[in-house]
Design an enzyme around this catalytic site. Structure first.
Site, mmCIF file in Angstrom:
data_model
loop_
_atom_site.group_PDB
_atom_site.id
_atom_site.type_symbol
_atom_site.label_atom_id
_atom_site.label_comp_id
_atom_site.label_asym_id
_atom_site.label_seq_id
_atom_site.Cartn_x
_atom_site.Cartn_y
_atom_site.Cartn_z
ATOM 1 N N SER A 65 20.331 37.137 33.239
ATOM 2 C CA SER A 65 19.375 36.038 33.094
ATOM 3 C C SER A 65 17.995 36.441 33.605
ATOM 4 C CB SER A 65 19.841 34.812 33.872
ATOM 5 O OG SER A 65 21.155 34.469 33.513
HETATM 6 N N1 SAH Z 1 23.868 35.193 35.588
HETATM 7 C C1 SAH Z 1 24.463 36.258 34.834
HETATM 8 C C2 SAH Z 1 24.219 35.992 33.380
HETATM 9 C C3 SAH Z 1 25.428 36.094 32.600
HETATM 10 S S1 SAH Z 1 25.290 35.612 30.925
HETATM 11 C C4 SAH Z 1 23.884 37.566 35.282
HETATM 12 O O1 SAH Z 1 23.020 37.531 36.153
HETATM 13 O O2 SAH Z 1 24.300 38.619 34.804
HETATM 14 C C5 SAH Z 1 26.605 34.441 30.834
HETATM 15 C C6 SAH Z 1 27.976 34.955 31.086
HETATM 16 O O3 SAH Z 1 28.861 33.852 30.900
HETATM 17 C C7 SAH Z 1 28.462 36.042 30.137
HETATM 18 O O4 SAH Z 1 28.812 37.170 30.881
HETATM 19 C C8 SAH Z 1 29.677 35.417 29.439
HETATM 20 O O5 SAH Z 1 30.729 36.323 29.191
HETATM 21 C C9 SAH Z 1 30.091 34.364 30.446
HETATM 22 N N2 SAH Z 1 30.914 33.248 29.936
HETATM 23 C C10 SAH Z 1 30.800 32.558 28.768
HETATM 24 N N3 SAH Z 1 31.757 31.603 28.682
HETATM 25 C C11 SAH Z 1 32.510 31.686 29.821
HETATM 26 C C12 SAH Z 1 33.657 31.003 30.317
HETATM 27 N N4 SAH Z 1 34.274 30.024 29.630
HETATM 28 N N5 SAH Z 1 34.153 31.365 31.517
HETATM 29 C C13 SAH Z 1 33.592 32.374 32.245
HETATM 30 N N6 SAH Z 1 32.515 33.066 31.824
HETATM 31 C C14 SAH Z 1 31.964 32.733 30.628
#
Ligand code: SAH
Length: 226
Positions: A65
């Site tokens: 993010s």
């Molecule tokens: N804040 C994170 C951003 C991750 S992007 C960072 O700093 O890296 C969002 C993430 O949510 C992705 O890795 C995706 O795989 C995850 N995601 C999507 N749906 C999900 C769910 N139902 N349970 C757990 N993770 C999920």
């Protein structure tokens, strides 16, 4: 820490200045983010631009993010408190990706439970926490719609993937006065804060327009379904 003559500390200070310009006011958040090296969460090819206010790929069709969004969500999560240090006992993070947001949360809670649905990202975030010697984040490979422990009550929940509607079940694992901070929507999304009030009712408020990956049900060994 330096690489090809440029200092990460300096660009990290620029990132903090930028966050202030963008309206982040909580010095506790700015202080935490000034201590976390964002470049180590990224592939080395992106290191020279790691502190820009943008998202970058972390593989498996997912992104880290933007610093502003990480700061804003953290600010919203802790805004009803005013002390310093580990203000919370337990925080739940859903969608921990590469672990950058988890590292920020580790400053504010004794324990962070993080859930991520893509298996290799779970390992990646564990490796990143080890590099930073952060040991109060527990990563779990699971689905944030359901794979949390019902017997635990959290001081806050931060979700970094966007469901069409906020999962009502998550409110049942919030303590009173605690908040769920997450994007909600499909093509058009907004940051939502769902506060659990004393009488167990919820209070919803809406913030920035955002663009997160969708919150998908189930787990994935390789992210190919994302
Ligand atoms: N804040 C994170 C951003 C991750 S992007 C960072 O700093 O890296 C969002 C993430 O949510 C992705 O890795 C995706 O795989 C995850 N995601 C999507 N749906 C999900 C769910 N139902 N349970 C757990 N993770 C999920």
């Amino acid at each position: 820490m330096s690489n090809s003559g440029f200092t990460f500390r300096r660009v990290r200070e620029d990132m903090i200045e930028n966050l202030l310009d963008l309206g982040i006011k909580d010095f506790r958040v700015l202080d935490a983010m000034s201590q976390i090296p964002r470049h180590i969460f990224l592939d080395e090819t992106f290191w020279s631009r790691a502190y820009e206010n943008r998202s970058w790929t972390i593989g498996y069709k997912q992104t880290i993010s933007q610093p502003y969004i990480v700061a804003k969500m953290t600010e919203l999560l802790i805004s009803h408190t005013n002390s310093r240090g580990k203000i919370f006992e337990k925080v739940l993070e859903i969608g921990s990706g590469c672990g950058y947001q988890s590292a920020v949360l580790s400053f504010f809670a004794e324990k962070v439970d993080a859930i991520e649905r893509i298996k290799p990202l779970v390992q990646k975030s564990r490796d990143n926490m080890n590099k930073l010697k952060i040991n109060n984040v527990i990563f779990k490979y699971g689905d944030g719609y359901q794979d949390w422990d019902n017997s635990i009550k959290y001081d806050g929940i931060l979700c970094a993937a966007s469901p069409r509607e906020y999962p009502k079940d998550l409110v049942s694992i919030l303590k009173k006065d605690a908040k769920l901070v997450l994007p909600v929507g499909g093509a058009s999304q907004k940051l939502n804060v769902i506060k659990k009030c004393e009488n167990d009712e919820v209070e919803e408020s809406f913030y920035d327009d955002v663009s997160f990956v969708p919150m998908l049900a189930g787990k994935s060994d390789d992210g190919n379904d994302a």
